[in-house]
Each structure stands twice: as C-alpha cells, then as structure tokens.
Design an enzyme around this catalytic site. Structure first.
Site, mmCIF file in Angstrom:
data_model
loop_
_atom_site.group_PDB
_atom_site.id
_atom_site.type_symbol
_atom_site.label_atom_id
_atom_site.label_comp_id
_atom_site.label_asym_id
_atom_site.label_seq_id
_atom_site.Cartn_x
_atom_site.Cartn_y
_atom_site.Cartn_z
ATOM 1 N N PRO A 93 0.821 -1.221 0.000
ATOM 2 C CA PRO A 93 0.000 0.000 0.000
ATOM 3 C C PRO A 93 0.854 1.270 0.000
ATOM 4 C CG PRO A 93 -0.671 -1.522 1.757
ATOM 5 C CD PRO A 93 0.630 -2.015 1.226
ATOM 6 N N GLU A 120 3.967 -9.672 8.453
ATOM 7 C CA GLU A 120 3.850 -8.233 8.694
ATOM 8 C C GLU A 120 4.588 -7.414 7.638
ATOM 9 O OE1 GLU A 120 1.887 -6.701 11.153
ATOM 10 O OE2 GLU A 120 1.227 -8.788 11.139
ATOM 11 N N ARG A 158 -3.714 -9.466 -20.836
ATOM 12 C CA ARG A 158 -4.822 -9.118 -21.717
ATOM 13 C C ARG A 158 -4.429 -8.110 -22.796
ATOM 14 N NH1 ARG A 158 -7.012 -4.413 -20.791
ATOM 15 N NH2 ARG A 158 -9.059 -4.803 -21.698
ATOM 16 N N ASP A 173 -8.712 1.546 -27.362
ATOM 17 C CA ASP A 173 -8.900 2.955 -27.680
ATOM 18 C C ASP A 173 -9.530 3.690 -26.514
ATOM 19 O OD1 ASP A 173 -9.673 2.593 -31.216
ATOM 20 O OD2 ASP A 173 -7.798 2.658 -30.105
HETATM 21 C C1 9WO Z 1 2.568 -3.342 3.900
HETATM 22 C C2 9WO Z 1 2.536 -1.996 4.200
HETATM 23 C C3 9WO Z 1 1.600 -1.184 4.818
HETATM 24 C C4 9WO Z 1 1.883 0.168 4.955
HETATM 25 C C5 9WO Z 1 3.070 0.685 4.477
HETATM 26 C C6 9WO Z 1 4.000 -0.146 3.855
HETATM 27 C C7 9WO Z 1 3.725 -1.471 3.732
HETATM 28 N N1 9WO Z 1 4.466 -2.463 3.160
HETATM 29 C C8 9WO Z 1 3.764 -3.580 3.269
HETATM 30 C C9 9WO Z 1 4.239 -4.841 2.752
HETATM 31 O O1 9WO Z 1 5.281 -4.945 2.156
HETATM 32 N N2 9WO Z 1 3.413 -5.860 3.005
HETATM 33 C C10 9WO Z 1 3.683 -7.207 2.564
HETATM 34 C C11 9WO Z 1 2.677 -7.534 1.480
HETATM 35 C C12 9WO Z 1 3.475 -8.155 3.697
HETATM 36 C C13 9WO Z 1 2.065 -8.077 4.260
HETATM 37 C C14 9WO Z 1 1.051 -8.281 3.164
HETATM 38 N N3 9WO Z 1 1.350 -7.490 2.018
HETATM 39 C C15 9WO Z 1 0.437 -6.678 1.479
HETATM 40 C C16 9WO Z 1 0.480 -6.051 0.238
HETATM 41 N N4 9WO Z 1 -0.708 -6.325 2.051
HETATM 42 N N5 9WO Z 1 -1.379 -5.501 1.256
HETATM 43 C C17 9WO Z 1 -0.689 -5.319 0.138
HETATM 44 C C18 9WO Z 1 -1.134 -4.503 -0.943
HETATM 45 C C19 9WO Z 1 -0.401 -4.406 -2.095
HETATM 46 C C20 9WO Z 1 -0.860 -3.590 -3.121
HETATM 47 N N6 9WO Z 1 -2.001 -2.906 -2.996
HETATM 48 C C21 9WO Z 1 -2.739 -2.989 -1.878
HETATM 49 C C22 9WO Z 1 -2.315 -3.785 -0.828
#
Ligand code: 9WO
Length: 251
Positions: A93, A120, A158, A173
């Site tokens: 995120p 985490e 896709r 388009d």
């Molecule tokens: C989580 C996170 C939260 C706040 C700021 C930085 C951060 N890094 C991560 C991270 O690397 N999380 C890993 C992947 C481990 C925990 C689960 N992960 C994850 C990715 N949870 N949510 C996402 C994600 C990825 C892309 N878009 C939305 C959510």
C-alpha cells in the site's frame, strides 16, 4: 516476456493461469510466469523464511537471506540465458498507485521480478537493496502480495495480441484516451418489467451509435471521475465535439 515470481504460495498462481481469456497468453508463454517458491531458498532444517521483528511487536518479518538467495537464483538464470536483469517489483500500500499507463509500459519490457510479501512485511534491507519499484492497488491491506501480483499479470496478459477478441481495438482505444467505458447492453431488447435497451443501439446507424457511446463515456467520466476528464483535456485527448458536449452537460 517473462515474470519471475517470488512467493510462499506458488499454488495460488496455477488456477489463474489456466482460466479465462488470458489463458492463451500464459500457455503460449507469451507471458511466461516462473514461480520461485521462497521456502526452497530457506537453509535451516526448519525451512524458516520468517522470524520475529527486532524491537518487538506483533507478527513476523520475512527474512532477507532467503529472499536474496531466490533473487540470486533468478539473476543466475537470466545471466545464463543471456538476458538482461529485469526490474524488481514489490506490492504494498506504500507503493505508487498502479495505472493502465504503467501496465502498458511494463507489458513492453522484457519482464519483471515480482516479490510477494507475507506476514507483517519484508526486512527493509531487502527492499532498500533490490526493489526498483513499489506498486499499490489502492488504500487497503491484504494478507499478502500474491493477489496484487496476479492483478498485474492479468492486466499485462490481456494486452498481448490474440488474447481478446475483435473488441480489443475498441477497448484499447477507450483506455488509451483515459476515459471510463460506455455502458453495454445485450439481449433481450426489453425486459418484462419494461427496462429497454437504448433505441440508438438497435438503429443500425453506426455514426449515431459511435457518437452516443462517446457521449455516454464523456458523461459517465465527468460525473464519476472528473479528474480523468481534466487529465484527458490536459493531454489534448478531447476533440472540439467532446468539449462542446461537455460544456452542455448538467452535472
Ligand atoms: C505493507 C505496508 C503497509 C503500509 C506501508 C508499507 C507497507 N508495506 C507492506 C508490505 O510490504 N506488506 C507485505 C505484502 C506483507 C504483508 C502483506 N502485504 C500486502 C500487500 N498487504 N497488502 C498489500 C497490498 C499491495 C498492493 N495494494 C494494496 C495492498
């Protein structure tokens, strides 16, 4: 192109690659997905890939060493095949919001290494040393990076020739001008309760239909995503007719 995916859950990727309009892109290896199960790169007897965070706190952290061994194996394979090292992408995120223009750019590259986090999070030393790009799908938290990786693979696959039917050029388009899609209708012409298909779509007048669709696209985008109208205008993607229609809209 080739994606190398580092994940603790490689089994999540198989059903996805076997399904839907993108299946051909994966089966033909137009989009070649190589899975690198992180547990294979653990060295101790417990196949440990996570440990408790320094400084305390809840949850576990993905260990830097198994991740680096997995990446080294990918780099070794790339070097042996005479391929340039691809970019390393992490999903979180905290990343840049993924956009269609970024998807299009990635689809033109030779591939990428997709790192799927769990627990985490990932030891920051891996992120600092190896990650070229962090991508977000939006402001929400998942339990892992696998679903965002699948979303990226789908969005890239896709775009590959032969994946979509003859609607492809139209879909492309409507995205390349950065507006939302127009509404769609199919049979029946009228539902028993009276809900009918807009008559222009049954008229056979192709110019009228094209104009109606463009206007619905403009109206829908102006109501829901005025920021996209502003961006299209700034990029010179709106015609004089588009601007005339927008000027007459009651929003
Ligand atoms: C989580 C996170 C939260 C706040 C700021 C930085 C951060 N890094 C991560 C991270 O690397 N999380 C890993 C992947 C481990 C925990 C689960 N992960 C994850 C990715 N949870 N949510 C996402 C994600 C990825 C892309 N878009 C939305 C959510």
């Amino acid at each position: 192109m080739r994606f190398d995916v580092i994940t603790l859950f490689p089994e999540l990727f198989a059903p996805f690659q076997a399904t839907g309009v993108t299946r051909r892109a994966f089966e033909s290896r137009t989009v070649d997905v190589r899975l690198w199960p992180l547990r294979d790169f653990a060295e101790d007897n417990y196949r440990r890939v996570d440990d408790r965070p320094y400084g305390g706190g809840p949850g576990m952290v993905m260990l830097v060493e198994p991740l680096e061994r997995a990446l080294a194996a990918i780099r070794a394979e790339q070097a042996a095949a005479g391929l340039a090292p691809t970019r390393v992408v992490l999903f979180s995120p905290a990343g840049t919001p993924l956009s269609q223009s970024r998807v299009t750019a990635l689809a033109q590259q030779p591939g990428a290494v997709l790192v799927c986090g769990r627990y985490e999070g990932i030891d920051q030393r891996f992120v600092d040393a190896h990650v070229d790009e962090e991508l977000s799908l939006g402001d929400f938290v998942l339990s892992g990076g696998e679903l965002p990786a699948l979303a990226l693979l789908d969005a890239v696959a896709r775009l590959k020739p032969g994946v979509l039917n003859d609607a492809q050029s139209h879909v492309q388009d409507s995205f390349s001008d950065g507006l939302l899609d127009c509404p769609h209708y199919s049979r029946p012409e009228q539902m028993p309760d009276g809900r009918a298909v807009p008559p222009v779509l049954l008229s056979g007048h192709h110019a009228d239909i094209a104009r109606w669709r463009r206007e619905r696209q403009l109206e829908f985008t102006a109501r829901r995503r005025p920021d996209l109208i502003a961006a299209a205008r700034a990029a010179g993607r709106l015609s004089k007719a588009d601007e005339r229609f927008l000027a007459g809209l009651q929003l």
